[in-house]
Scaffold this motif. Sequence first.
Motif, PDB file in Angstrom:
ATOM      1  N   UNK A  37     -17.092 -76.445 -22.117  1.00 17.46           N
ATOM      2  CA  UNK A  37     -17.543 -77.732 -22.653  1.00 17.46           C
ATOM      3  C   UNK A  37     -18.370 -77.531 -23.914  1.00 17.46           C
ATOM      4  N   UNK A  38     -18.314 -78.473 -24.848  1.00 18.71           N
ATOM      5  CA  UNK A  38     -19.151 -78.381 -26.049  1.00 18.71           C
ATOM      6  C   UNK A  38     -20.626 -78.578 -25.693  1.00 18.71           C
ATOM      7  N   UNK A  39     -21.494 -78.207 -26.599  1.00 18.16           N
ATOM      8  CA  UNK A  39     -22.944 -78.316 -26.346  1.00 18.16           C
ATOM      9  C   UNK A  39     -23.356 -79.743 -26.015  1.00 18.16           C
ATOM     10  N   UNK A  40     -22.699 -80.712 -26.672  1.00 18.27           N
ATOM     11  CA  UNK A  40     -23.115 -82.100 -26.466  1.00 18.27           C
ATOM     12  C   UNK A  40     -22.775 -82.623 -25.074  1.00 18.27           C
ATOM     13  N   UNK A  41     -21.921 -81.898 -24.340  1.00 20.76           N
ATOM     14  CA  UNK A  41     -21.518 -82.369 -23.015  1.00 20.76           C
ATOM     15  C   UNK A  41     -22.699 -82.480 -22.064  1.00 20.76           C
ATOM     16  N   UNK A  42     -23.686 -81.612 -22.232  1.00 21.32           N
ATOM     17  CA  UNK A  42     -24.844 -81.629 -21.332  1.00 21.32           C
ATOM     18  C   UNK A  42     -25.709 -82.861 -21.515  1.00 21.32           C
ATOM     19  N   UNK A  43     -25.516 -83.591 -22.623  1.00 23.47           N
ATOM     20  CA  UNK A  43     -26.333 -84.791 -22.866  1.00 23.47           C
ATOM     21  C   UNK A  43     -25.682 -86.059 -22.339  1.00 23.47           C
ATOM     22  N   UNK A  44     -24.464 -85.938 -21.779  1.00 23.55           N
ATOM     23  CA  UNK A  44     -23.795 -87.121 -21.228  1.00 23.55           C
ATOM     24  C   UNK A  44     -24.526 -87.559 -19.957  1.00 23.55           C
ATOM     25  N   UNK A  45     -24.891 -88.813 -19.900  1.00 23.12           N
ATOM     26  CA  UNK A  45     -25.574 -89.351 -18.718  1.00 23.12           C
ATOM     27  C   UNK A  45     -24.650 -90.346 -18.016  1.00 23.12           C
ATOM     28  N   UNK A  46     -24.406 -90.085 -16.728  1.00 21.94           N
ATOM     29  CA  UNK A  46     -23.580 -90.971 -15.933  1.00 21.94           C
ATOM     30  C   UNK A  46     -24.464 -91.572 -14.836  1.00 21.94           C
ATOM     31  N   UNK A  47     -24.501 -92.879 -14.758  1.00 25.50           N
ATOM     32  CA  UNK A  47     -25.396 -93.538 -13.809  1.00 25.50           C
ATOM     33  C   UNK A  47     -24.608 -94.482 -12.925  1.00 25.50           C
TER      34      UNK A  47
END
Length: 494
Positions: free
Chosen positions: A481-491
């Motif tokens: 996964x790209x670095x930005x994937x860790x910032x995805x927030x699923x609620x």
Amino acid sequence: MNPLAARTAAIPPLDLTGKGGFASLGPAFFTALQPTPLPQPHWIGVSTDVADLLALDAGWMASDEALQVFTGNARLPGSTPLASVYSGHQFGVWAGQLGDGRAILLGETPGGLEVQLKGSGRTPYSRMGDGRAVLRSSIREFLCSEAMHALGVPTSRALCVTGSPAPVRREEIESAAVVTRVAQSFVRFGHFEHFAARGQVNELRLLADYVIDRYYPACRSTEQPGGNAYAALLQAVSERTATLMAHWQAVGFCHGVMNTDNMSILGLTIDYGPFQFLDAFVPGHVCNHSDTQGRYAYNRQPNVAYWNLFCLAQALLPLIGDEEQAQAALVSYKTVFSDDFMARMRAKLGLTAQRAGDAELIDHILLLLAKNGVDYTIFWRRLSHAVAQNDFEPVRDLFADRAGWDQWLLSYSELLALTDKAVAAHLMLSSNPKFVLRNHLGEQAILAAKQGDFSELHTLQRLLQHPFDEHPGHDAWADFPPDWASSIEISCSS
């Protein structure tokens, strides 16, 4: 474009004249109502596999009539739309009456499959909600339902997603969508909790008898311990749930909202909300941004399922009649989970027989994966190829702790030597997927869909329908996964 448009068939449209289904239980269990229409509907995605499962005519499925039906704008002959009532525990707290707040059951096929629209408008159980679903969550549920099925995980299915420019307010204004879900049953633990909490024993018994006679007829056998069909039902549900948890843990799937109202009485994965497949192997990973206490962390899922089963046992106690017998019905859960999980992990390792050192070997590699933050899916796929090609260097490169890996590999090689390498490699490549629905892949498909481009969704759908195949030219969908994937927030907001 609807991918079914180019197909030909001579089968009748969707038949929802099935009898003896959930609607036969009576008005105490549901409210009959029609979906609320949406303006200017359009196709987003269709599963031809589910269309075939429902014996749908391809020409009809490509029609405007089908589009209107699966958006909630038109009604099929024989359809008896309803929203069911249930209660439940949410995040470990009794929430009281809940129910289908935005899902409407259209009816049942003669073959016993329920067809349900999610996002089809308000119901009496919407609890101040708008009864709608948004594009992003509908795409995620559509893709994950079919991805889980392709992985062999028990799940509800998804026939299609339709969209509409109608605005829906969440954290921001989003567009509406409707996903058509299919399952043998959408009955949940919470249905039983609802009637037990209200002291409605007659309705509780009617529901239990319906589930037993329809889905668990073996529970009527006089050979069951104590001859108690309701205790037998509890044990059967417990064991199916244990098997489901073993599937989830082995494939690295986090559900995110394991409330009792989201637990299927048939042991299916249902209600895809803030789910996630693990990237780096972090046992305590929490995929749901709303789960501030980490109740539904990946490594807690098996115990949470057991807790939910205890709630189901309490609900069934008026029918079982004996607390010790109810507790006894749950005893097999841990054994079934452990045995099934170990069997799946042995398959991931290519071990065709059970041996004394298996548990230690599996525990050791999981500890190493966690310590080194190794990507879960990529590790298992690379290991599969390593066994096939007898080259373990690409796997070794995943670990900062090379000495720890080398030590584990030595133990693994000793067990692997007892198995035919070709057989082991084939087992591993059919047990360890190359493609899973990672959050960033779903996010990319959603962002494109918001611009009216569904090509990324259709590509991803095609890969996820055959996750164990190599799909040359599509390695990027199986990469880190790209670095930005860790910032995805699923609620829970959807």
